[in-house]
Design an enzyme around this catalytic site. Structure first.
Site, short mmCIF file in Angstrom:
data_model
loop_
_atom_site.label_atom_id
_atom_site.label_comp_id
_atom_site.label_asym_id
_atom_site.label_seq_id
_atom_site.Cartn_x
_atom_site.Cartn_y
_atom_site.Cartn_z
CB SER A 336 42.69 44.32 45.91
OG SER A 336 41.87 44.01 46.79
CE LYS A 361 40.32 47.85 41.18
NZ LYS A 361 41.19 48.97 41.41
CD GLN A 365 40.83 52.68 42.89
OE1 GLN A 365 40.99 51.64 43.50
NE2 GLN A 365 41.35 52.74 41.43
#
Length: 432
Positions: A336, A361, A365
């Site tokens: 990430s 990733k 979200q």
């Protein structure tokens, strides 16, 4: 957290990640395929946007009340009737103890998020949300290990341990699968549920049953929980004017620690830099953006796009571009926010990536809180590198492939780190 409260973390999964030295255990253990948890648990998601407004108020301000039955909604009178029947059956027949209304309600909320089939979308109780927010401050209570979910096995997995924490003292290693916590199976649990089993009051014990590749049978480890304050940046000067900076995650405190590490390195005669992002699970978007602004040229750092095509861009003015050769260490546990930084460095060609392919990733979200302190988190967009690459499910390939020699590292008290040695070799060539 930035003004939009965005975070970049991850839930682990996939093949065997490569270990690393500084966050001891970032590999080396190597299992059979695939927030610090124990602490308060880094609920490792990725690119989480925390809305600073109450989601329930947002809905009502738009003129639709959650309690109202809406046409076309999955929540209709038939559903409500069946839920009431299920509740009655539970209270009348469930044998293994009483279940509270709050527990039933929480189960319903979690079930709705689980119906999305997305491991990154879930329901947070008020306690879960508080833990998630505390994680950004870098202070936790538990064992001091980064934990994610292994998608192939369904078990939680250690992705790294904090130096000096109880997990390190217990010799936990990255890629160790947590089979049981205090004798209870962890199979199929969400990351939040697994973390809540591992964390606990300071001074209490937790027993982890571990599966480790190369070990015969299960390993049972008893760990005494403690308060852990994570140092997220480590710096030292190596030979020939090479500076080494390790970033273990991107918390609120990381920006100042990184700036100080760069200043110390420059003051010590830095001629080249090794930036170690191995086993870094991610963290705060604002942190990684601010840190990228300390080393990148002028231009795009990262941008996101949602299902409506709306785009948010994060840019750099280039006024503090790194002036020396750069090598970046990465592995499969680099995820990430780590991939945001590594991806930008690679796209601009200002550094050489050494190690193995990163986690992959590339989705975002959003955390939306309710009045009672609970919240939901769900995937709402994707992020892209400066050149427009979405690395989700792919990761970022290194420029120089170098598999970590876990057998050598864990088999010697000197802990030889072959990836770091390769990084030194590459950097020396760039400095000549």
């Amino acid at each position: 957290m930035d003004k939009n409260g965005q975070y970049f973390d991850h839930v682990s999964g996939g093949n065997i990640p490569d270990p690393q030295k500084p966050v001891k255990g970032s590999g080396g253990g190597l299992f059979l395929a695939g927030l610090i948890s124990g602490l308060a648990g880094a609920l490792l998601i990725l690119a989480v946007v925390y809305l600073g407004v109450n989601f329930q108020d947002m809905v009502e301000n738009r003129g639709s009340k959650p309690a109202s039955l809406q046409e076309g909604s999955a929540i209709d009178e038939k559903l409500l009737s069946k839920l009431q029947s299920l509740e009655n059956l539970i209270h009348e027949n469930f044998y293994l103890g009483e279940v509270t209304n709050e527990e039933i309600q929480t189960g319903i909320y979690r079930g709705m998020l689980a119906s999305l089939g997305d491991i990154y979308s879930e329901y947070y109780s008020a306690e879960d949300l508080e833990i998630f927010m505390q994680q950004a401050e870098g202070i936790f209570y538990g064992i001091g290990a980064y934990v994610g979910l292994d998608a192939e096995t369904g078990f939680p997995k250690i992705s790294g341990v904090i130096e000096g924490a109880p997990a390190e003292a217990a010799d936990l290693r990255a890629n160790d699968l947590i089979y049981e916590v205090d004798g209870e199976s962890t199979y199929g649990l969400s990351l939040t549920e697994a973390v809540s089993m591992i964390k606990g009051p300071e001074g209490t014990d937790v027993v982890l049953t571990i599966v480790r590749e190369g070990a015969t049978g299960f390993l049972e480890v008893t760990i005494t929980r403690a308060k852990v304050e994570a140092t997220t940046v480590n710096q030292e000067m190596l030979e020939d004017g090479m500076a080494y900076i390790q970033v273990t995650e991107f918390d609120d405190v990381t920006v100042d620690q990184f700036a100080e590490a760069l200043a110390v390195s420059r003051g010590s005669g830095m001629k080249g830099l090794i930036l170690d992002l191995r086993a870094n699970p991610g963290g705060n978007l604002d942190s990684v953006v601010e840190m990228c602004r300390m080393i990148l040229p002028k231009g795009m750092i990262v941008y996101t796009e949602n299902k409506k095509g709306q785009r948010n861009e994060y840019t750099c003015d280039g006024e503090r571009e790194l002036e020396v050769p750069l090598v970046v260490l990465v592995d499969m546990n680099s995820a990430s926010a780590s991939e945001i930084m590594a991806g930008a460095i690679k796209d601009y060609g200002i550094g050489t990536l050494v190690g193995t392919t990163t986690f992959g990733k590339g989705i975002v979200q959003q955390v939306m809180p309710f009045r009672d302190g609970s919240a939901v988190k769900m995937t709402i967009s994707a992020y892209f590198t400066p050149k427009g690459n979405n690395i989700h499910g792919l990761g970022i390939e290194p420029d120089v492939l170098c598999e970590f020699d876990g057998e050598a590292y864990y088999g010697s008290e000197d802990h030889p780190d072959n990836q770091l040695e390769k990084a030194k070799e590459v950097l020396k060539g760039l400095m000549e």
